[in-house]
Write a protein that holds these residues in place. Structure first.
Motif: not given
Lengths: 315, 310
Positions: B17-21
């Protein structure tokens, strides 16, 4: 809107002639600054006033005079802004009775996030800082580096737009240090405002080229390192030129405009000290072409933060 | 704030997962004011903030080292009741009389101030001194919520500790036989819980305000609890109404006092004081509630203006 010294209207963080006294000790003296998006390093020796300035910006202490604002508001009074602000304190204090997971969970609960989302974020950030295995352990048993990583995680887990990191790499091992530096750079590249303080020059240099220099409570300079460097004409920049005919080159450069001194070092490089780096760099190609000089490589020897810092603070 | 594709990939951790996700906020944040086109997000609702801070603070406080020492001090009334039960079983000291005396002479004069002091002075002063208050301080929480959450936890710990002592006393008393349980006894017993509660909440509120103001609050707290309270509560006539102890003791049905044995002028003064008609109970309750409220408001004001230097 990048970095330090931006227009006040575009700034996310501003300080206007801010000062702080503790009794008769002046910790911060008449500082003004404005910071936009990106990573900005707050650089200064121990006791220079970095943490005090940070605490004023982050709403922990009230300025004795002047004003600070984040998103145009005063954090100390308008606490809602903390939803968009992350703060990693320098102090090592953590509630030692809590586990790492509980600590992150509580801090996200106090951000008002729903339970499912909290679990997701806690899991992500524990993994990102390689703390998953220690998540169930009490913080009292964490090493200095682990505590530092957890402090960073709590400052970032709610996805803030403005992040204050006070000496964030203290006590970290080299690998974690590298990961954290990469993370800070990523945060800056994704449009966040990250103010990071340190007294270790290479640390700041590895994270950003935008700095605010502070010494004895005063902001000495803010902006890009190279720009700041060029604003210091009274302090010569040292440039090394690799040439196949160093003596001929050195002889030519003596007495030229912007050149303070010339010498050939033991590596056979022509070392030039200039009082105006930009002017020197502009003039050099012309001199080389018109006089058929040999210059194979140009190295700026002291364009580093350390040099800038030493010049400005005269340490 | 969403990263571009390349940046997004760069942010992917091992979770995939991205930080934003991971940070996607599914809950819209309401706003209350605007600054240069930007809206200030609303602070966390006070009740939610108080609830979470109180719950975690309570768990923190019951883990503190002093809780064990306080637990031992709390055994004092139990020991008294046990001693009466063992050595004076036939002296005609009724359970009501024991309970009334304990409330009057042990809980109100000693245990309530001591335990409220231990829990109260560290309620706000503790995290300020340690530096851990920086975490709730940098959340979107009103300062009063931080204060009230911590205070509520300290008051609850105080009350629970004292109540535990009272429960143990009850167990020792009923070991004599269930015949002691009658309506008057139960009435007095639950009344004692309430008196301890109001005492614990009031004293803890005062000590919490002291802990917020003083860097080293223990000495002023001791001076208040055992200097001011002792002195003023024993001054004859209406001056004793200036102590919290007087009002707490006023709520308890007093044991009879024989003043004829008291010597000289001191005896005369004390006899006057002790013989003085008590103030109405509702007046004492009102005084204690007002003191608690004032101490809390002052404490909130002090915290709001506090500098978090650590």
């Amino acid at each position: 809107m990048m970095g330090a010294g931006v227009e006040v209207s575009a700034a996310r963080i501003t300080a206007d002639r801010v000062g702080k006294w503790f009794g008769e000790v002046i910790a911060v003296n008449n500082c003004s600054l404005s910071v936009g998006t990106g990573v900005v390093g707050l650089l200064g020796a121990n006791g220079a006033g970095k943490s005090t300035l940070f605490k004023m910006l982050a709403g922990l202490i009230e300025p004795s005079h002047g004003s600070v604002s984040v998103f145009g508001g005063k954090l100390r009074e308008e606490v809602g802004w903390y939803r968009r602000v992350g703060f990693c304190p320098e102090s090592d204090a953590l509630p030692d009775w809590m586990t790492g997971r509980e600590f992150l969970t509580l801090n996200l609960r106090l951000m008002g996030l729903p339970g499912r989302e909290i679990n997701q974020r806690v899991g992500h950030w524990l993994e990102r800082f390689e703390l998953t295995d220690a998540a169930g352990r009490r913080l009292g048993g964490y090493s200095k580096g682990m505590r530092q990583k957890l402090k960073l995680a709590q400052a970032l887990a709610h996805d803030p737009d403005v992040i204050f990191l006070d000496e964030p790499l203290n006590g970290m091992d080299p690998v974690s240090r590298k990961h954290s530096i990469d993370l800070v750079r990523e945060l800056g590249e994704t449009g966040r405002t990250v103010m990071v303080s340190s007294h270790i020059l290479p640390e700041v240099e590895s994270m950003t080229g935008e700095i605010i220099l502070i010494d004895r409570g005063k902001v000495l300079a803010e902006g890009a390192v190279t720009e700041i460097r060029d604003k210091i004409p009274e302090h010569p920049t040292t440039v090394a030129l690799n040439s196949s005919h160093p003596r001929e080159l050195a002889g030519f450069l003596i007495g030229r405009e912007h050149v303070v001194s010339v010498e050939v070092d033991d590596q056979g490089r022509v070392v030039v000290r200039t009082d105006h780096a930009v002017g020197f760099y502009r003039a050099l190609p012309g001199w080389v072409l018109q006089n058929d000089l040999s210059v194979e490589e140009i190295l700026t020897l002291d364009d580093s933060l350390e040099a800038v810092f030493q010049y400005l603070t005269q340490h | 704030m969403i990263a571009s594709g390349a940046e997004d990939r760069a942010l992917r951790g091992r979770t995939g997962k991205t930080m934003n996700e991971a940070n996607q906020t599914s809950t819209p944040i309401s706003t209350v004011a605007t600054h240069g086109g930007l809206s200030m997000p609303a602070p966390l609702p006070s009740l939610t903030a108080i609830h979470w801070i109180a719950w975690f603070s309570f768990r923190e406080m019951v883990r503190r080292r002093w809780i064990f020492s306080l637990g031992l001090i709390n055994l004092l009334p139990v020991l008294v009741v046990g001693a009466i039960r063992i050595w004076f079983p036939d002296e005609g000291i009724t359970a009501q009389h024991q309970l009334s005396s304990l409330s009057h002479e042990v809980f109100t004069t000693f245990l309530i101030p001591v335990i409220a002091m231990a829990a109260g002075v560290s309620a706000i002063g503790g995290p300020i001194e340690e530096g851990t208050i920086v975490y709730p301080w940098t959340r979107p929480i009103r300062r009063r919520s931080i204060y009230l959450g911590r205070l509520l936890a300290a008051q609850s710990v105080t009350w629970l500790l004292l109540s535990l002592s009272l429960v143990l006393c009850f167990l020792v008393m009923v070991s004599e036989g269930l015949q002691i349980i009658n309506w008057e006894f139960l009435q007095l017993y639950f009344q004692t819980f309430l008196i301890i509660g109001i005492g614990a909440f009031t004293y803890a509120a005062i000590f919490a305000a002291m802990g917020t103001y003083f860097k080293k609050p223990v000495l002023p707290a001791i001076l208040f609890a055992f200097g001011w309270e002792n002195l003023v509560a024993n001054i004859p006539a209406r001056i004793q109404e200036w102590s919290l102890r007087f009002h707490l003791q006023n709520l308890v049905d007093r044991p009879d006092v024989d003043t004829t044995d008291l010597p000289g002028i001191i005896g005369a003064l004390l006899a006057t004081a002790l013989k003085r008609d008590p103030v109405p109970k509702y007046q004492s309750i009102a005084v204690l509630l007002v003191v608690m409220a004032v101490a809390t408001v002052v404490g909130i004001w002090l915290l709001k203006n506090k500098e978090i230097e650590k």
